[in-house]
Design a protein around this motif. Structure first.
Motif, PDB file in Angstrom:
ATOM      1  N   GLU A  79       0.833  -1.207   0.000  1.00 44.96           N
ATOM      2  CA  GLU A  79       0.000   0.000   0.000  1.00 44.96           C
ATOM      3  C   GLU A  79       0.869   1.258   0.000  1.00 44.96           C
ATOM      4  O   GLU A  79       0.620   2.211  -0.737  1.00 44.96           O
ATOM      5  CB  GLU A  79      -0.907  -0.014   1.234  1.00 44.96           C
ATOM      6  N   CYS A  80       1.922   1.241   0.796  1.00 38.76           N
ATOM      7  CA  CYS A  80       2.824   2.382   0.880  1.00 38.76           C
ATOM      8  C   CYS A  80       3.529   2.622  -0.456  1.00 38.76           C
ATOM      9  O   CYS A  80       3.606   3.749  -0.936  1.00 38.76           O
ATOM     10  CB  CYS A  80       3.848   2.141   1.995  1.00 38.76           C
ATOM     11  N   VAL A  81       4.037   1.557  -1.063  1.00 37.58           N
ATOM     12  CA  VAL A  81       4.745   1.675  -2.345  1.00 37.58           C
ATOM     13  C   VAL A  81       3.802   2.186  -3.430  1.00 37.58           C
ATOM     14  O   VAL A  81       4.201   2.998  -4.269  1.00 37.58           O
ATOM     15  CB  VAL A  81       5.388   0.329  -2.745  1.00 37.58           C
ATOM     16  N   LYS A  82       2.541   1.770  -3.392  1.00 29.98           N
ATOM     17  CA  LYS A  82       1.557   2.238  -4.370  1.00 29.98           C
ATOM     18  C   LYS A  82       1.423   3.765  -4.316  1.00 29.98           C
ATOM     19  O   LYS A  82       1.495   4.442  -5.340  1.00 29.98           O
ATOM     20  CB  LYS A  82       0.205   1.573  -4.098  1.00 29.98           C
ATOM     21  N   PHE A  83       1.248   4.303  -3.121  1.00 28.26           N
ATOM     22  CA  PHE A  83       1.085   5.748  -2.981  1.00 28.26           C
ATOM     23  C   PHE A  83       2.399   6.494  -3.213  1.00 28.26           C
ATOM     24  O   PHE A  83       2.407   7.588  -3.763  1.00 28.26           O
ATOM     25  CB  PHE A  83       0.484   6.090  -1.616  1.00 28.26           C
ATOM     26  N   ALA A  84       3.515   5.899  -2.812  1.00 29.63           N
ATOM     27  CA  ALA A  84       4.819   6.521  -3.040  1.00 29.63           C
ATOM     28  C   ALA A  84       5.133   6.590  -4.529  1.00 29.63           C
ATOM     29  O   ALA A  84       5.698   7.575  -5.013  1.00 29.63           O
ATOM     30  CB  ALA A  84       5.909   5.756  -2.294  1.00 29.63           C
ATOM     31  N   THR A  85       4.762   5.562  -5.272  1.00 28.46           N
ATOM     32  CA  THR A  85       4.969   5.541  -6.715  1.00 28.46           C
ATOM     33  C   THR A  85       4.184   6.668  -7.383  1.00 28.46           C
ATOM     34  O   THR A  85       4.707   7.386  -8.230  1.00 28.46           O
ATOM     35  CB  THR A  85       4.540   4.181  -7.305  1.00 28.46           C
ATOM     36  N   LYS A  86       2.943   6.833  -6.966  1.00 27.28           N
ATOM     37  CA  LYS A  86       2.102   7.903  -7.516  1.00 27.28           C
ATOM     38  C   LYS A  86       2.706   9.271  -7.209  1.00 27.28           C
ATOM     39  O   LYS A  86       2.797  10.131  -8.087  1.00 27.28           O
ATOM     40  CB  LYS A  86       0.693   7.802  -6.936  1.00 27.28           C
ATOM     41  N   LEU A  87       3.160   9.472  -5.978  1.00 27.48           N
ATOM     42  CA  LEU A  87       3.775  10.737  -5.581  1.00 27.48           C
ATOM     43  C   LEU A  87       5.054  10.991  -6.382  1.00 27.48           C
ATOM     44  O   LEU A  87       5.293  12.101  -6.853  1.00 27.48           O
ATOM     45  CB  LEU A  87       4.071  10.730  -4.076  1.00 27.48           C
ATOM     46  N   ALA A  88       5.865   9.968  -6.551  1.00 28.24           N
ATOM     47  CA  ALA A  88       7.115  10.107  -7.310  1.00 28.24           C
ATOM     48  C   ALA A  88       6.827  10.507  -8.757  1.00 28.24           C
ATOM     49  O   ALA A  88       7.514  11.369  -9.314  1.00 28.24           O
ATOM     50  CB  ALA A  88       7.911   8.806  -7.255  1.00 28.24           C
ATOM     51  N   GLU A  89       5.822   9.896  -9.360  1.00 29.57           N
ATOM     52  CA  GLU A  89       5.458  10.234 -10.739  1.00 29.57           C
ATOM     53  C   GLU A  89       4.978  11.686 -10.841  1.00 29.57           C
ATOM     54  O   GLU A  89       5.340  12.395 -11.774  1.00 29.57           O
ATOM     55  CB  GLU A  89       4.381   9.277 -11.244  1.00 29.57           C
ATOM     56  N   GLU A  90       4.171  12.109  -9.873  1.00 29.33           N
ATOM     57  CA  GLU A  90       3.652  13.481  -9.882  1.00 29.33           C
ATOM     58  C   GLU A  90       4.770  14.513  -9.720  1.00 29.33           C
ATOM     59  O   GLU A  90       4.709  15.599 -10.291  1.00 29.33           O
ATOM     60  CB  GLU A  90       2.629  13.662  -8.758  1.00 29.33           C
ATOM     61  N   CYS A  91       5.775  14.165  -8.928  1.00 25.29           N
ATOM     62  CA  CYS A  91       6.871  15.103  -8.637  1.00 25.29           C
ATOM     63  C   CYS A  91       8.040  14.980  -9.607  1.00 25.29           C
ATOM     64  O   CYS A  91       8.965  15.775  -9.556  1.00 25.29           O
ATOM     65  CB  CYS A  91       7.392  14.870  -7.226  1.00 25.29           C
ATOM     66  N   GLY A  92       7.999  13.949 -10.456  1.00 26.13           N
ATOM     67  CA  GLY A  92       9.124  13.717 -11.361  1.00 26.13           C
ATOM     68  C   GLY A  92      10.354  13.223 -10.629  1.00 26.13           C
ATOM     69  O   GLY A  92      11.478  13.541 -11.012  1.00 26.13           O
ATOM     70  N   CYS A  93      10.127  12.463  -9.555  1.00 29.01           N
ATOM     71  CA  CYS A  93      11.235  11.969  -8.731  1.00 29.01           C
ATOM     72  C   CYS A  93      11.398  10.458  -8.893  1.00 29.01           C
ATOM     73  O   CYS A  93      10.511   9.759  -9.356  1.00 29.01           O
ATOM     74  CB  CYS A  93      10.973  12.264  -7.252  1.00 29.01           C
ATOM     75  N   GLU A  94      12.536   9.970  -8.434  1.00 29.28           N
ATOM     76  CA  GLU A  94      12.847   8.549  -8.393  1.00 29.28           C
ATOM     77  C   GLU A  94      12.208   7.952  -7.145  1.00 29.28           C
ATOM     78  O   GLU A  94      12.087   8.614  -6.119  1.00 29.28           O
ATOM     79  CB  GLU A  94      14.372   8.406  -8.331  1.00 29.28           C
ATOM     80  N   LEU A  95      11.805   6.688  -7.207  1.00 20.46           N
ATOM     81  CA  LEU A  95      11.247   5.999  -6.049  1.00 20.46           C
ATOM     82  C   LEU A  95      12.310   5.123  -5.426  1.00 20.46           C
ATOM     83  O   LEU A  95      12.996   4.365  -6.114  1.00 20.46           O
ATOM     84  CB  LEU A  95      10.053   5.135  -6.456  1.00 20.46           C
ATOM     85  N   CYS A  96      12.462   5.231  -4.120  1.00 20.15           N
ATOM     86  CA  CYS A  96      13.403   4.406  -3.360  1.00 20.15           C
ATOM     87  C   CYS A  96      12.597   3.652  -2.312  1.00 20.15           C
ATOM     88  O   CYS A  96      11.855   4.256  -1.541  1.00 20.15           O
ATOM     89  CB  CYS A  96      14.457   5.289  -2.693  1.00 20.15           C
ATOM     90  N   VAL A  97      12.704   2.321  -2.281  1.00 18.24           N
ATOM     91  CA  VAL A  97      11.994   1.500  -1.293  1.00 18.24           C
ATOM     92  C   VAL A  97      13.030   0.894  -0.352  1.00 18.24           C
ATOM     93  O   VAL A  97      13.907   0.151  -0.793  1.00 18.24           O
ATOM     94  CB  VAL A  97      11.163   0.392  -1.971  1.00 18.24           C
ATOM     95  N   CYS A  98      12.938   1.252   0.914  1.00 19.08           N
ATOM     96  CA  CYS A  98      13.855   0.719   1.940  1.00 19.08           C
ATOM     97  C   CYS A  98      13.137  -0.356   2.724  1.00 19.08           C
ATOM     98  O   CYS A  98      12.012  -0.156   3.159  1.00 19.08           O
ATOM     99  CB  CYS A  98      14.301   1.832   2.883  1.00 19.08           C
ATOM    100  N   ASP A  99      13.791  -1.486   2.907  1.00 22.16           N
ATOM    101  CA  ASP A  99      13.199  -2.565   3.680  1.00 22.16           C
ATOM    102  C   ASP A  99      13.592  -2.537   5.144  1.00 22.16           C
ATOM    103  O   ASP A  99      13.080  -3.283   5.956  1.00 22.16           O
ATOM    104  CB  ASP A  99      13.548  -3.924   3.067  1.00 22.16           C
ATOM    105  N   LYS A 100      14.569  -1.708   5.482  1.00 16.70           N
ATOM    106  CA  LYS A 100      15.042  -1.628   6.871  1.00 16.70           C
ATOM    107  C   LYS A 100      15.083  -0.213   7.327  1.00 16.70           C
ATOM    108  O   LYS A 100      15.272   0.691   6.583  1.00 16.70           O
ATOM    109  CB  LYS A 100      16.431  -2.238   6.992  1.00 16.70           C
TER     110      LYS A 100
END
Length: 57
Positions: A36-57
């Motif tokens: 769920e978090c990655v879904k919303f972060a991906t949308k935000l990254a696309e809107e801002c023109g930014c790269e998405l970084c997913v940290c597991d720790k």
């Protein structure tokens, strides 16, 4: 300012996930699952023109 949006486990409550924006600010909303978090972060990254970084720790 960085050019990335970060999805990561919450530091205060590791059973939830949070999003940190390109300005280093953690969003107020927390998510119950990584997916769920990655879904919303991906949308935000696309809107801002930014790269998405997913940290597991």
């Amino acid at each position: 300012m960085t050019n990335k949006i970060t999805a990561r486990p919450c530091k205060e409550n590791p059973s939830t996930w949070e999003i940190m924006d390109q300005y280093g600010k953690v969003k107020d909303k927390h998510y119950k699952t990584k997916e769920e978090c990655v879904k919303f972060a991906t949308k935000l990254a696309e809107e801002c023109g930014c790269e998405l970084c997913v940290c597991d720790k």
